[in-house]
Design a protein around this motif. Structure first.
Motif, PDB file in Angstrom:
ATOM      1  N   LEU A   7      52.330  30.046  53.493  1.00 29.63           N
ATOM      2  CA  LEU A   7      53.374  30.725  54.253  1.00 29.63           C
ATOM      3  C   LEU A   7      53.157  30.614  55.750  1.00 29.63           C
ATOM      4  O   LEU A   7      54.092  30.505  56.519  1.00 29.63           O
ATOM      5  CB  LEU A   7      53.437  32.203  53.844  1.00 29.63           C
ATOM      6  N   THR A   8      51.898  30.636  56.180  1.00 33.53           N
ATOM      7  CA  THR A   8      51.637  30.713  57.617  1.00 33.53           C
ATOM      8  C   THR A   8      51.459  29.353  58.274  1.00 33.53           C
ATOM      9  O   THR A   8      51.751  29.191  59.448  1.00 33.53           O
ATOM     10  CB  THR A   8      50.389  31.567  57.887  1.00 33.53           C
ATOM     11  N   THR A   9      51.010  28.373  57.537  1.00 35.13           N
ATOM     12  CA  THR A   9      50.702  27.093  58.173  1.00 35.13           C
ATOM     13  C   THR A   9      51.912  26.430  58.829  1.00 35.13           C
ATOM     14  O   THR A   9      51.835  26.026  59.987  1.00 35.13           O
ATOM     15  CB  THR A   9      50.064  26.132  57.161  1.00 35.13           C
ATOM     16  N   PRO A  10      53.078  26.321  58.145  1.00 37.60           N
ATOM     17  CA  PRO A  10      54.238  25.699  58.816  1.00 37.60           C
ATOM     18  C   PRO A  10      54.666  26.458  60.064  1.00 37.60           C
ATOM     19  O   PRO A  10      55.025  25.856  61.073  1.00 37.60           O
ATOM     20  CB  PRO A  10      55.321  25.729  57.740  1.00 37.60           C
ATOM     21  N   ARG A  11      54.618  27.788  59.989  1.00 41.17           N
ATOM     22  CA  ARG A  11      55.018  28.580  61.150  1.00 41.17           C
ATOM     23  C   ARG A  11      54.058  28.373  62.309  1.00 41.17           C
ATOM     24  O   ARG A  11      54.460  28.209  63.460  1.00 41.17           O
ATOM     25  CB  ARG A  11      55.070  30.052  60.755  1.00 41.17           C
ATOM     26  N   ALA A  12      52.755  28.376  61.980  1.00 42.01           N
ATOM     27  CA  ALA A  12      51.765  28.158  63.034  1.00 42.01           C
ATOM     28  C   ALA A  12      51.918  26.763  63.629  1.00 42.01           C
ATOM     29  O   ALA A  12      51.802  26.568  64.838  1.00 42.01           O
ATOM     30  CB  ALA A  12      50.359  28.344  62.471  1.00 42.01           C
ATOM     31  N   ALA A  13      52.188  25.781  62.761  1.00 43.10           N
ATOM     32  CA  ALA A  13      52.376  24.408  63.254  1.00 43.10           C
ATOM     33  C   ALA A  13      53.575  24.313  64.184  1.00 43.10           C
ATOM     34  O   ALA A  13      53.568  23.557  65.145  1.00 43.10           O
ATOM     35  CB  ALA A  13      52.546  23.458  62.073  1.00 43.10           C
ATOM     36  N   ALA A  14      54.615  25.073  63.911  1.00 42.90           N
ATOM     37  CA  ALA A  14      55.804  25.056  64.769  1.00 42.90           C
ATOM     38  C   ALA A  14      55.522  25.697  66.113  1.00 42.90           C
ATOM     39  O   ALA A  14      56.107  25.329  67.130  1.00 42.90           O
ATOM     40  CB  ALA A  14      56.947  25.786  64.070  1.00 42.90           C
ATOM     41  N   ARG A  15      54.609  26.689  66.106  1.00 44.74           N
ATOM     42  CA  ARG A  15      54.316  27.372  67.365  1.00 44.74           C
ATOM     43  C   ARG A  15      53.448  26.533  68.280  1.00 44.74           C
ATOM     44  O   ARG A  15      53.544  26.643  69.500  1.00 44.74           O
ATOM     45  CB  ARG A  15      53.614  28.714  67.088  1.00 44.74           C
ATOM     46  N   ARG A  16      52.589  25.692  67.708  1.00 39.92           N
ATOM     47  CA  ARG A  16      51.635  24.952  68.527  1.00 39.92           C
ATOM     48  C   ARG A  16      52.313  24.058  69.566  1.00 39.92           C
ATOM     49  O   ARG A  16      51.915  24.058  70.728  1.00 39.92           O
ATOM     50  CB  ARG A  16      50.693  24.141  67.635  1.00 39.92           C
ATOM     51  N   PRO A  17      53.341  23.256  69.203  1.00 35.09           N
ATOM     52  CA  PRO A  17      53.995  22.451  70.240  1.00 35.09           C
ATOM     53  C   PRO A  17      54.602  23.287  71.354  1.00 35.09           C
ATOM     54  O   PRO A  17      54.536  22.911  72.529  1.00 35.09           O
ATOM     55  CB  PRO A  17      55.071  21.693  69.457  1.00 35.09           C
ATOM     56  N   ARG A  18      55.193  24.417  70.995  1.00 35.45           N
ATOM     57  CA  ARG A  18      55.775  25.273  72.039  1.00 35.45           C
ATOM     58  C   ARG A  18      54.690  25.826  72.943  1.00 35.45           C
ATOM     59  O   ARG A  18      54.869  25.920  74.158  1.00 35.45           O
ATOM     60  CB  ARG A  18      56.575  26.405  71.388  1.00 35.45           C
ATOM     61  N   ALA A  19      53.554  26.216  72.353  1.00 38.08           N
ATOM     62  CA  ALA A  19      52.452  26.746  73.154  1.00 38.08           C
ATOM     63  C   ALA A  19      51.915  25.667  74.095  1.00 38.08           C
ATOM     64  O   ALA A  19      51.648  25.934  75.274  1.00 38.08           O
ATOM     65  CB  ALA A  19      51.337  27.254  72.243  1.00 38.08           C
ATOM     66  N   ARG A  20      51.789  24.434  73.576  1.00 27.63           N
ATOM     67  CA  ARG A  20      51.316  23.343  74.429  1.00 27.63           C
ATOM     68  C   ARG A  20      52.299  23.078  75.563  1.00 27.63           C
ATOM     69  O   ARG A  20      51.908  22.798  76.691  1.00 27.63           O
ATOM     70  CB  ARG A  20      51.114  22.070  73.607  1.00 27.63           C
ATOM     71  N   GLY A  21      53.588  23.167  75.250  1.00 30.28           N
ATOM     72  CA  GLY A  21      54.597  22.957  76.283  1.00 30.28           C
ATOM     73  C   GLY A  21      54.503  23.996  77.385  1.00 30.28           C
ATOM     74  O   GLY A  21      54.623  23.667  78.571  1.00 30.28           O
TER      75      GLY A  21
END
Length: 232
Positions: A7-21
């Motif tokens: 449940l959490t991995t896809p959501r966390a993966a989606a957040r990482r690019p935004r955080a890097r940006g």
């Protein structure tokens, strides 16, 4: 794999690019701030870790923003020496001022037609206040204020074009002009008076509402600025 991880991995993966940006944007903004504040100097060598410490962001953010800074000609990677802030030479001065003239000629022509009388009054008052204060003595604080007013007029004209692409290109070129000023033409007691008078001449030309007069005034101002940068 656990249900929780699924449940959490896809959501966390989606957040990482935004955080890097966000980190990349912060790194770029803070690099600009350090450059404008003269804490980064033309030709200076710094390591990635030193730059990360200077702008107070993780090393990963520096690695993310380096390609953009290199593409914009603000620094380059020097093998075995780290990162080198762009050096100032005759080519950089000529190229930066040529691009500035291309943009600001169009901006001045349009601003002559669109600026309100109240806006021009406010800009003129700010410049005359600087000249009046300089007559009582030039301080570092006054020079910093004068520099802000100087850039403020140019930025206002360019932004009044309402073209975000042009404004973005102009902001990057402004960083190159800051490097040139740090290396060659810091606003000082000798430059302050002529710069303010040139701006008053530009404002007077803008008040005529004749684009060709505004273009002639900005041409004269930028020619003098470029000559000072080239030491002519």
């Amino acid at each position: 794999m656990s249900a929780k991880r699924l449940l959490t991995t896809p959501r966390a993966a989606a957040r990482r690019p935004r955080a890097r940006g966000r980190l990349r944007w912060q790194a770029y903004e803070r690099f600009q701030q350090q450059l404008i504040a003269s804490r980064i100097r033309p030709g200076q060598f710094v390591s990635q870790r030193e730059l990360a410490a200077l702008i107070d962001l993780p090393l990963g953010a520096i690695r993310e923003v380096i390609p953009r800074l290199e593409a914009e000609g603000l620094l380059q990677t020097a093998p075995q020496r780290g990162l080198q802030i762009a050096s100032v030479d005759v080519k950089l001065v000529r190229n930066a001022f040529q691009l500035r003239a291309v943009i600001e000629r169009e901006a001045a022509a349009q601003f002559a037609l669109t600026a309100t009388d109240a806006e021009l009054d406010s800009l003129e008052t700010a410049h005359r206040d600087i000249i009046a204060q300089a007559g009582r003595g030039v301080t570092r604080e006054l020079l910093d204020l004068a520099q802000a007013i100087d850039w403020g007029l140019h930025d206002r004209m360019v932004d009044a074009l309402g073209n975000e692409i042009i404004s973005g290109i102009y902001r990057v070129n402004s960083l190159r002009i800051h490097l040139i000023r740090l290396d060659r033409v810091m606003l000082d007691e000798q430059v302050l008076g002529p710069a303010m008078e040139e701006h008053l001449a530009l404002l007077a030309a803008l008040r005529t509402r004749e684009p060709e007069h505004a273009v002639a005034a900005i041409d004269a101002h930028l020619m003098h600025a470029r000559s000072r940068a080239l030491g002519l």
